[in-house]
Design a protein around this motif. Structure first.
Motif, PDB file in Angstrom:
ATOM      1  N   SER A  16      11.865  -2.683   8.679  1.00  0.00           N
ATOM      2  CA  SER A  16      11.505  -1.267   8.839  1.00  0.00           C
ATOM      3  C   SER A  16      12.016  -0.470   7.643  1.00  0.00           C
ATOM      4  N   LEU A  17      11.197   0.523   7.229  1.00  0.00           N
ATOM      5  CA  LEU A  17      11.473   1.265   5.992  1.00  0.00           C
ATOM      6  C   LEU A  17      11.252   2.754   6.163  1.00  0.00           C
ATOM      7  N   ARG A  18      11.902   3.496   5.298  1.00  0.00           N
ATOM      8  CA  ARG A  18      11.514   4.866   4.979  1.00  0.00           C
ATOM      9  C   ARG A  18      11.181   4.894   3.504  1.00  0.00           C
ATOM     10  N   VAL A  19       9.979   5.351   3.185  1.00  0.00           N
ATOM     11  CA  VAL A  19       9.551   5.385   1.790  1.00  0.00           C
ATOM     12  C   VAL A  19       9.177   6.814   1.424  1.00  0.00           C
ATOM     13  N   THR A  20       9.740   7.302   0.347  1.00  0.00           N
ATOM     14  CA  THR A  20       9.388   8.619  -0.189  1.00  0.00           C
ATOM     15  C   THR A  20       8.737   8.415  -1.543  1.00  0.00           C
ATOM     16  N   GLY A  21       7.625   9.127  -1.762  1.00  0.00           N
ATOM     17  CA  GLY A  21       6.950   8.962  -3.034  1.00  0.00           C
ATOM     18  C   GLY A  21       5.769   9.877  -3.202  1.00  0.00           C
ATOM     19  N   LEU A  22       5.004   9.624  -4.260  1.00  0.00           N
ATOM     20  CA  LEU A  22       3.849  10.448  -4.620  1.00  0.00           C
ATOM     21  C   LEU A  22       2.582   9.819  -4.052  1.00  0.00           C
ATOM     22  N   LEU A  23       1.862  10.594  -3.237  1.00  0.00           N
ATOM     23  CA  LEU A  23       0.600  10.113  -2.668  1.00  0.00           C
ATOM     24  C   LEU A  23      -0.514  10.410  -3.661  1.00  0.00           C
ATOM     25  N   GLN A  24      -1.239   9.362  -4.025  1.00  0.00           N
ATOM     26  CA  GLN A  24      -2.322   9.568  -4.995  1.00  0.00           C
ATOM     27  C   GLN A  24      -3.530   8.718  -4.636  1.00  0.00           C
ATOM     28  N   LYS A  25      -4.637   9.064  -5.262  1.00  0.00           N
ATOM     29  CA  LYS A  25      -5.866   8.297  -5.062  1.00  0.00           C
ATOM     30  C   LYS A  25      -5.673   6.899  -5.618  1.00  0.00           C
ATOM     31  N   SER A  26      -6.165   5.902  -4.882  1.00  0.00           N
ATOM     32  CA  SER A  26      -5.970   4.509  -5.317  1.00  0.00           C
ATOM     33  C   SER A  26      -7.124   4.059  -6.201  1.00  0.00           C
ATOM     34  N   PRO A  27      -6.823   3.433  -7.320  1.00  0.00           N
ATOM     35  CA  PRO A  27      -7.883   2.915  -8.187  1.00  0.00           C
ATOM     36  C   PRO A  27      -8.415   1.559  -7.709  1.00  0.00           C
ATOM     37  N   ALA A  28      -7.724   0.947  -6.763  1.00  0.00           N
ATOM     38  CA  ALA A  28      -8.090  -0.397  -6.317  1.00  0.00           C
ATOM     39  C   ALA A  28      -9.050  -0.338  -5.139  1.00  0.00           C
ATOM     40  N   LYS A  29      -9.766  -1.427  -4.924  1.00  0.00           N
ATOM     41  CA  LYS A  29     -10.654  -1.531  -3.774  1.00  0.00           C
ATOM     42  C   LYS A  29      -9.842  -1.815  -2.515  1.00  0.00           C
ATOM     43  N   GLY A  30     -10.365  -1.350  -1.387  1.00  0.00           N
ATOM     44  CA  GLY A  30      -9.728  -1.660  -0.114  1.00  0.00           C
ATOM     45  C   GLY A  30      -8.936  -0.529   0.489  1.00  0.00           C
ATOM     46  N   GLN A  31      -8.573   0.469  -0.307  1.00  0.00           N
ATOM     47  CA  GLN A  31      -7.869   1.633   0.228  1.00  0.00           C
ATOM     48  C   GLN A  31      -8.185   2.848  -0.626  1.00  0.00           C
ATOM     49  N   ASP A  32      -8.208   3.998   0.021  1.00  0.00           N
ATOM     50  CA  ASP A  32      -8.520   5.240  -0.682  1.00  0.00           C
ATOM     51  C   ASP A  32      -7.300   5.843  -1.353  1.00  0.00           C
ATOM     52  N   VAL A  33      -6.122   5.655  -0.733  1.00  0.00           N
ATOM     53  CA  VAL A  33      -4.909   6.266  -1.266  1.00  0.00           C
ATOM     54  C   VAL A  33      -3.805   5.220  -1.326  1.00  0.00           C
ATOM     55  N   GLU A  34      -2.777   5.516  -2.085  1.00  0.00           N
ATOM     56  CA  GLU A  34      -1.595   4.675  -2.148  1.00  0.00           C
ATOM     57  C   GLU A  34      -0.397   5.568  -2.429  1.00  0.00           C
ATOM     58  N   LEU A  35       0.775   5.067  -2.091  1.00  0.00           N
ATOM     59  CA  LEU A  35       2.007   5.837  -2.273  1.00  0.00           C
ATOM     60  C   LEU A  35       2.834   5.191  -3.374  1.00  0.00           C
ATOM     61  N   ILE A  36       3.104   5.947  -4.419  1.00  0.00           N
ATOM     62  CA  ILE A  36       3.956   5.476  -5.509  1.00  0.00           C
ATOM     63  C   ILE A  36       5.401   5.766  -5.127  1.00  0.00           C
ATOM     64  N   ALA A  37       6.129   4.717  -4.795  1.00  0.00           N
ATOM     65  CA  ALA A  37       7.463   4.896  -4.222  1.00  0.00           C
ATOM     66  C   ALA A  37       8.443   5.451  -5.242  1.00  0.00           C
ATOM     67  N   GLN A  38       9.200   6.450  -4.816  1.00  0.00           N
ATOM     68  CA  GLN A  38      10.318   6.965  -5.595  1.00  0.00           C
ATOM     69  C   GLN A  38      11.649   6.576  -4.961  1.00  0.00           C
ATOM     70  N   GLU A  39      11.584   6.257  -3.662  1.00  0.00           N
ATOM     71  CA  GLU A  39      12.775   5.826  -2.940  1.00  0.00           C
ATOM     72  C   GLU A  39      12.343   4.933  -1.787  1.00  0.00           C
ATOM     73  N   VAL A  40      12.978   3.789  -1.662  1.00  0.00           N
ATOM     74  CA  VAL A  40      12.727   2.870  -0.547  1.00  0.00           C
ATOM     75  C   VAL A  40      14.044   2.614   0.154  1.00  0.00           C
ATOM     76  N   GLU A  41      14.104   3.017   1.421  1.00  0.00           N
ATOM     77  CA  GLU A  41      15.316   2.817   2.208  1.00  0.00           C
ATOM     78  C   GLU A  41      15.031   1.827   3.335  1.00  0.00           C
ATOM     79  N   VAL A  42      15.802   0.760   3.391  1.00  0.00           N
ATOM     80  CA  VAL A  42      15.670  -0.215   4.468  1.00  0.00           C
ATOM     81  C   VAL A  42      16.409   0.314   5.686  1.00  0.00           C
ATOM     82  N   LEU A  43      15.680   0.432   6.801  1.00  0.00           N
ATOM     83  CA  LEU A  43      16.282   0.894   8.048  1.00  0.00           C
ATOM     84  C   LEU A  43      16.726  -0.271   8.924  1.00  0.00           C
TER      85      LEU A  43
END
Length: 463
Positions: A72-99
């Motif tokens: 389980s995680l808490r992820v904070t980051g920048l939400l942006q449009k994804s250039p890859a196929k299969g998803q419209d958006v992706e989150l560029i992580a700035q902080e990943v905390e393991v819960l």
């Protein structure tokens, strides 16, 4: 105040180029050079959110590279449009905390196909799988829709007792509850348990139906419905039976059998119409992996009126079929699954409402028809499932009700309160019961009723 965005909202109404925090569990992880691609889910929808975790994160080697399925995680980051196929958006992580870590050597839900039999052994974890997540979201929506349907039509929800002294169905399948010392039970001279010394002063059990209690308030408020757990101490180890299940039961004053059938059919079509629109992604999973004809089957319920037959007409059809049924067909029998399946799946290829059953196979409270041989009862049968709803017009006349109690060996002294309803301002009234798990079973196409309730209670199993 604890507020964070759920993944379903992020995916369907993205606020791009903003910093957000998201919580969830790792579903998959793959690594490229100096980058980890994570998919996390939070149960709000089938699709996960892709997380881009770069090696520049301060805990990349310490935590990110060690992430596995189930963490389980808490992820904070920048939400942006994804250039890859299969998803419209992706989150560029700035902080990943393991819960919370999940040891891959012990965590049973690794990225591989697990059988439903295996998942039944871990009901506390199976909600994290795609299939059970989809099932629970569909179940949740159906539950919400039931309330919506009846509330919009002026029904009042009634909370009927779970502890009762009335065996509504008269089948003797109630779970007895007691506060007596089981190692030192008080007994009568004939060795029967003396329940007069029990908590309620008489034998009590878990309810098999809220119908009788609902009738009392229907004759005060006009239209009521109950929706809650019911219990059957029936030793049936089948894919269609549970010892604890949920039942939805409306009761309507000034209503006859025709009105009863009409409202039941309208309700089922309302529920399935909405679920196909609001849970399309979840249904698509079941249509892909469980029942490829699922969507067509659901559409068939919505599109056309249900076929309506009397029991007598159904018996004639079965007798003329030339089919060698395991259970021989004759007037007066209780129809078996093979008979119902023949009518719904082969003859009419859709839902069937059967009405006017022989009184000898039905409970005491159903209204006797003018022929004296049948009662104003109805069952709704669905293809591939069988009975999903059972109901009747209730016997509102005092003397015929007393006669039926005598025939069914029901002691009227135990039901004086019920008889009072016929003494004081009786009215024609009707109702039905919907087995909620059977509705979820049909809607998802799953094959075992134990897979459409979070924690199944069955003979020998109460995990």
């Amino acid at each position: 105040m604890f507020i964070h965005q759920r993944i379903t909202k992020i995916l369907h109404g993205p606020d791009l180029n903003t910093i957000i925090s998201v919580y969830g569990w790792v579903k998959t992880k793959r690594e490229s050079k100096n980058i980890s691609f994570l998919e996390i889910t939070d149960g709000s929808c089938l699709q996960g959110l892709q997380i881009i975790a770069e090696h520049s994160l301060k805990n990349y080697e310490q935590d990110v590279q060690k992430l596995t399925t189930g963490v389980s995680l808490r992820v904070t980051g920048l939400l942006q449009k994804s250039p890859a196929k299969g998803q419209d958006v992706e989150l560029i992580a700035q902080e990943v905390e393991v819960l919370g870590w999940a040891d891959p050597s012990e965590y049973p839900l690794q990225k591989k196909k697990q059988s439903f039999d295996f998942l039944r052994s871990i009901p506390h974890l199976r909600g994290r799988t795609n299939s059970f997540g989809c099932m629970m979201r569909i179940r949740n929506r159906l539950s919400t829709l039931i309330h919506l349907f009846f509330q919009e039509r002026g029904f009042i929800q009634l909370h009927t007792p779970i502890i009762t002294t009335s065996d509504c169905e008269g089948a003797g399948e109630m779970f007895t509850i007691t506060s007596l010392d089981l190692d030192n039970l008080p007994r009568h001279e004939d060795n029967r348990v003396n329940y007069s010394e029990d908590f309620f002063g008489r034998q009590a059990g878990l309810t098999v139906s809220g119908q009788l209690e609902a009738e009392t308030y229907a004759q005060a408020l006009g239209q009521v419905y109950t929706f809650g757990p019911t219990f059957r101490a029936e030793n049936s180890n089948t894919s269609r039976h549970l010892a604890e299940f949920w039942m939805m039961e409306p009761e309507m004053s000034f209503c006859d059998l025709q009105g009863d059938m009409d409202i039941a059919e309208e309700m089922l079509q309302f529920l399935l119409t909405d679920i196909m629109e609001t849970c399309s992604d979840d249904l698509a999973l079941f249509a892909r992996f469980i029942d490829k004809n699922l969507l067509t089957k659901l559409q068939s319920i919505i599109r056309a009126p249900f076929t309506r037959l009397t029991y007598t007409e159904a018996i004639a059809i079965l007798q003329k079929s030339g089919r060698d049924f395991e259970f021989p067909v004759s007037w007066g029998i209780d129809l078996q699954a093979e008979h119902e399946k023949y009518l719904t799946d082969e003859i009419y290829r859709g839902p069937v409402i059967l009405r006017d059953y022989p009184k000898g196979i039905k409970p005491f409270y159903m209204r006797v028809n003018d022929d004296g041989q049948t009662v104003a009862a109805m069952d709704i049968l669905f293809p591939g499932l069988g009975e999903i709803i059972g109901g009747s017009q209730r016997e509102e006349r005092l003397d015929p009700l007393l006669d039926r109690m005598a025939e069914c060996k029901v002691n009227p002294d135990d039901y004086q309160w019920y008889l009072d309803l016929r003494r004081f301002g009786t009215v024609p009234h009707a109702g039905f019961g919907l087995g909620f798990e059977r509705l979820v079973l049909f809607t998802t196409g799953l094959g075992n009723i134990r897979d459409v309730i979070p924690f199944p209670r069955t003979p020998g199993s109460a995990l």
